[in-house]
Write an enzyme that holds these catalytic residues in place. Structure first.
Site, short mmCIF file in Angstrom:
data_model
loop_
_atom_site.label_atom_id
_atom_site.label_comp_id
_atom_site.label_asym_id
_atom_site.label_seq_id
_atom_site.Cartn_x
_atom_site.Cartn_y
_atom_site.Cartn_z
CB SER A 3 -0.86 0.05 1.07
OG SER A 3 -0.09 -0.05 2.45
CE LYS A 42 17.24 -11.07 -10.19
NZ LYS A 42 18.22 -10.64 -9.15
CB THR A 71 13.99 -7.96 -9.08
OG1 THR A 71 14.75 -9.06 -8.76
CG2 THR A 71 14.60 -6.87 -9.72
N GLY A 110 -13.62 20.18 9.65
CA GLY A 110 -13.27 19.34 10.72
C GLY A 110 -14.69 18.80 11.56
CD GLN A 170 12.57 -12.74 -9.15
OE1 GLN A 170 12.48 -13.90 -9.32
NE2 GLN A 170 13.64 -11.76 -9.20
N GLY A 226 -3.45 4.98 -6.91
CA GLY A 226 -4.32 6.06 -7.22
C GLY A 226 -3.78 6.98 -8.30
CB CYS A 269 -16.79 23.01 6.22
SG CYS A 269 -18.31 22.28 6.52
CG HIS A 298 -16.12 20.80 2.25
ND1 HIS A 298 -14.89 20.61 2.83
CD2 HIS A 298 -17.17 20.20 3.18
CE1 HIS A 298 -15.49 20.33 4.24
NE2 HIS A 298 -16.59 20.17 4.25
CD GLU A 326 -12.24 21.38 0.58
OE1 GLU A 326 -12.88 22.28 0.46
OE2 GLU A 326 -12.26 20.58 1.66
CD GLU A 375 -19.31 19.52 15.38
OE1 GLU A 375 -19.38 20.37 14.69
OE2 GLU A 375 -18.38 18.40 15.12
N1 GLN Z 1 -18.28 19.62 12.34
C1 GLN Z 1 -18.97 20.68 11.27
C2 GLN Z 1 -20.36 20.36 11.11
O1 GLN Z 1 -20.87 19.01 11.07
C3 GLN Z 1 -18.30 21.06 10.05
C4 GLN Z 1 -17.95 19.90 9.16
C5 GLN Z 1 -16.86 20.13 8.21
O2 GLN Z 1 -15.74 20.98 8.35
N2 GLN Z 1 -16.94 19.35 6.98
O3 GLN Z 1 -21.24 21.21 10.61
#
Ligand code: GLN
Length: 664
Positions: A11, A221, A184, A333, A188, A16, A360, A482, A484, A384
């Protein structure tokens, strides 16, 4: 239907990335290629896996939470992945169970052949979408979890035939310094292992460290023991810029080998045009203040920055260093850990005018910080992290309250955001609407009036807060989505990078000196503070656009004065340098004549001709020296005039928009 299977014996060898690079290479030859990931874990999807295990959880437009490799596929292929492109052992077994319960196997004993049948069905369903489907088998070939998948490969290969299927093995070739060679034997043994499963590699990718070459002996080889022809053995050494891999594979002729082996019709090669996008370098210092400090957790953000020429970020925990950065990202997060540190980072960015993008959770952090430190709501928090908070400024979405269970239940995938016209967000996206991917359960509370931290984007359907920004900050923007998670560049990162570049220019040493001179307002200090022999940095001020100027605290008028100053400065440089050159030529010639006189063998006095020339040269030098003196004097006066003019701008109408101690 044509399929290229990709497996590996270790791995972390970059299956990918290799698959995606191969996909890009074929796509750049006009083929419709897609990639599929088979993950062997029994989770239904990647949604509930800790990022420490498999890295970032990637989200597709349809809301599927997947392995981060799907992000790689989207970035290399510039296509959106869908549910057919991702399968896990969990999904397969879930499906078997559903089939059994609904009576589809009535009378039969459900066994492993049903599992394999379901895998082959899913792989075929995927491959039917395209000319060539690349199927990445997760984990490693010796892994017991992979047995069903490898058997499905074998059956599919038997069905498709050699022309329509290729098996690529990525194999780890360790370098042993004590023997000074690549080994190698592991490869093999892996090939033997594959043989025992009825499989045989058609292409072998030797994953080696940098700077060690597969030599003739090793090629032979491999050919002998692994039965892979030399032109199908590809050495892929560790590489810094993974976007160069498609170019490398092309240089090794892999596309031609596959084309002849699989009867592919390759079109015009457009790979160079694709690569141009990645051939960028920017020297900016970006900090990431999040919960984790390993790259895999934020891989999509890192790639967005890479698209803009930024190779690395700093995972910052010592916030004392924060002001040294050109920009800061507070990423997404879950859970309380690290949030107080992120809140502090948001405060520092807001107060020190450091460009900051909250993603987020990052947006929620910005809202908490603003509530506590600007709105005076002490103890404000997200429920939260603190369900007893006196000021719940971030709360669970209503729609989430009825949901039980955690897998695939957050607000996920594409939602349309309506942006406020004239906002930074709208100008970044060049539109008043943008569709972005989501993954969250909490929202910015609609019960709080956030004052100057303006809501500039809301969800079109639900009205949830999507974007907030501070209008009088160079870049302080939080997004609930998001950015990204999309193929290609997302404009919000371009916006951040532009602001970071501005900050870098505005923070440069000369600009700082200039500004302290400007702000002191005392005649004479302006030019003293500048290193006048190198007005290069000053040119940066002249080049600042309206937007940059606004954030620099330098007025249009001051910019105009500087522009005039530089014009005169350049003229001065040219004229004075020319004069100095001419004078030194005269002096050289005079010296030469004198030397001739002194050292002539016969000690002959100077000839009439030489004497005339000498007088002429003396005169010329005198006139030129006088002219030079006058010019220098003139320029000195001019500069003094500028200096005074510049100082006056402070006593008169020009009051900078930004206090001097705040900028930089
Ligand atoms: N924990 C936060 C929520 O649930 C933010 C989630 C995140 O950043 N993806 O809203």
């Amino acid at each position: 239907m044509k399929i290229i299977f990709v497996a590996s014996d270790f791995s972390g060898l970059g299956k990918g990335t290799f698959g995606a690079a191969l996909g890009r290479l074929l796509r750049s030859h006009g083929m419709n290629v897609r990639i599929m990931k088979c993950d062997l874990y029994y989770n239904y999807d990647a949604g509930t896996i800790n990022p420490k295990e498999h890295g970032e959880v990637y989200v597709l437009s349809n809301g599927l939470e997947t392995d981060q490799d799907l992000g790689i596929y989207e970035r290399y292929l510039d296509v959106e992945c869908n549910s057919y492109d991702y399968v896990t052992s969990g999904q397969i077994h879930h499906q078997i169970y559903l089939n059994e319960r609904s009576g589809q196997y009535l009378g039969q004993t459900v066994s492993f052949e049903h599992v394999i049948e379901e895998i082959t069905r899913r792989i075929s369903r995927f491959a039917e979408q395209c000319d060539v489907g690349i199927v990445e088998i997760g984990a490693t070939i010796g892994d017991i979890k992979g047995v069903f998948f490898l058997e499905a490969c074998r059956q599919l290969r038997a069905e498709l035939g050699r022309v329509n299927s290729t098996f690529v093995l990525l194999s780890h070739f360790p370098y042993l310094p004590s023997c000074g060679e690549l080994k190698t034997m592991g490869c093999q043994r892996s090939v033997n292992d594959l043989r025992s499963k009825g499989l045989k590699p058609d292409v072998l990718v030797a994953r080696t460290p940098q700077d060690v070459k597969l030599d003739d002996y090793l090629f032979k080889k491999i050919e002998l023991f692994c039965e892979v022809p030399r032109q199908a053995v590809v050495q892929l050494a560790d590489i810094e810029n993974s976007y160069e891999i498609p170019l490398l594979l092309r240089s090794l002729g892999l596309q031609d080998y596959l084309a002849s082996h699989m009867e592919l019709k390759l079109g015009e090669d457009t790979l160079n045009a694709w690569y141009k996008k990645f051939d960028l370098k920017r020297d900016l210092k970006i900090a990431l203040v999040g919960k984790y400090s390993h790259a895999d957790a934020y891989v999509s953000i890192l790639h967005q920055l890479r698209f803009l020429g930024i190779d690395s970020v700093e995972y910052l925990s010592n916030l004392k260093l924060l002001t040294q950065f050109d920009a800061v990202i507070i990423p997404g997060g879950w859970g309380k850990r690290g949030t107080e540190q992120m809140i502090e980072a948001a405060r520092l960015c807001r107060e020190n005018r450091i460009p900051c993008l909250g993603i987020c959770l990052g947006l929620q952090i910005m809202a908490i910080e603003y509530s506590r430190n600007v709105l005076g709501l002490e103890g404000a928090n997200s429920t939260e992290f603190d369900d007893e908070t006196p000021y719940p400024v971030v709360v669970m979405q209503d729609a989430q309250k009825e949901i039980h269970g955690l897998g695939g239940t957050a607000r996920l995938g594409d939602w349309v955001t309506q942006l406020v016209s004239g906002s930074l967000a709208a100008s970044i996206y060049g539109s008043e609407e943008t569709t972005q991917r989501h993954r969250h359960r909490y929202e910015i509370s609609s019960d709080i009036e956030f004052g100057n931290f303006k809501v500039t984007g809301r969800d079109k359907k639900t009205n949830l807060v999507e974007v907030m920004e501070l209008p009088d900050h160079p870049f302080y923007l939080g997004v609930q989505f998001h950015p990204e998670f999309k193929p290609g560049r997302n404009p919000v990162f371009e916006g951040l990078v532009k602001a970071a570049e501005n900050r870098k220019v505005l923070n440069s040493q000369d600009l700082r000196s200039l500004k302290s001179a400007l702000y002191s307002g005392t005649p004479g200090t302006f030019f003293e503070c500048l290193n006048i022999n190198q007005p290069q940095e000053l040119r940066q001020i002249v080049d600042l656009d309206d937007d940059q100027l606004q954030h620099s605290g330098i007025s249009y008028y001051q910019q105009k004065i500087l522009r005039e100053f530089l014009k005169i400065w350049d003229e001065k440089q040219n004229v004075i340098e020319e004069l100095e050159r001419e004078i030194s030529t005269c002096e050289r010639e005079m010296r030469q004549i004198n030397i001739n006189e002194k050292y002539s063998v016969e000690h002959m006095p100077l000839s009439e001709f030489d004497r005339r020339i000498l007088t002429q040269l003396r005169k010329e030098t005198e006139t030129k020296t006088q002219k030079l003196k006058e010019l220098r004097f003139f320029y000195q006066e001019q500069m003094q005039r500028f200096d005074e003019e510049m100082s006056r701008t402070f006593q008169s109408e020009v009051v900078p928009a930004i206090a001097p101690n705040v900028v930089g």
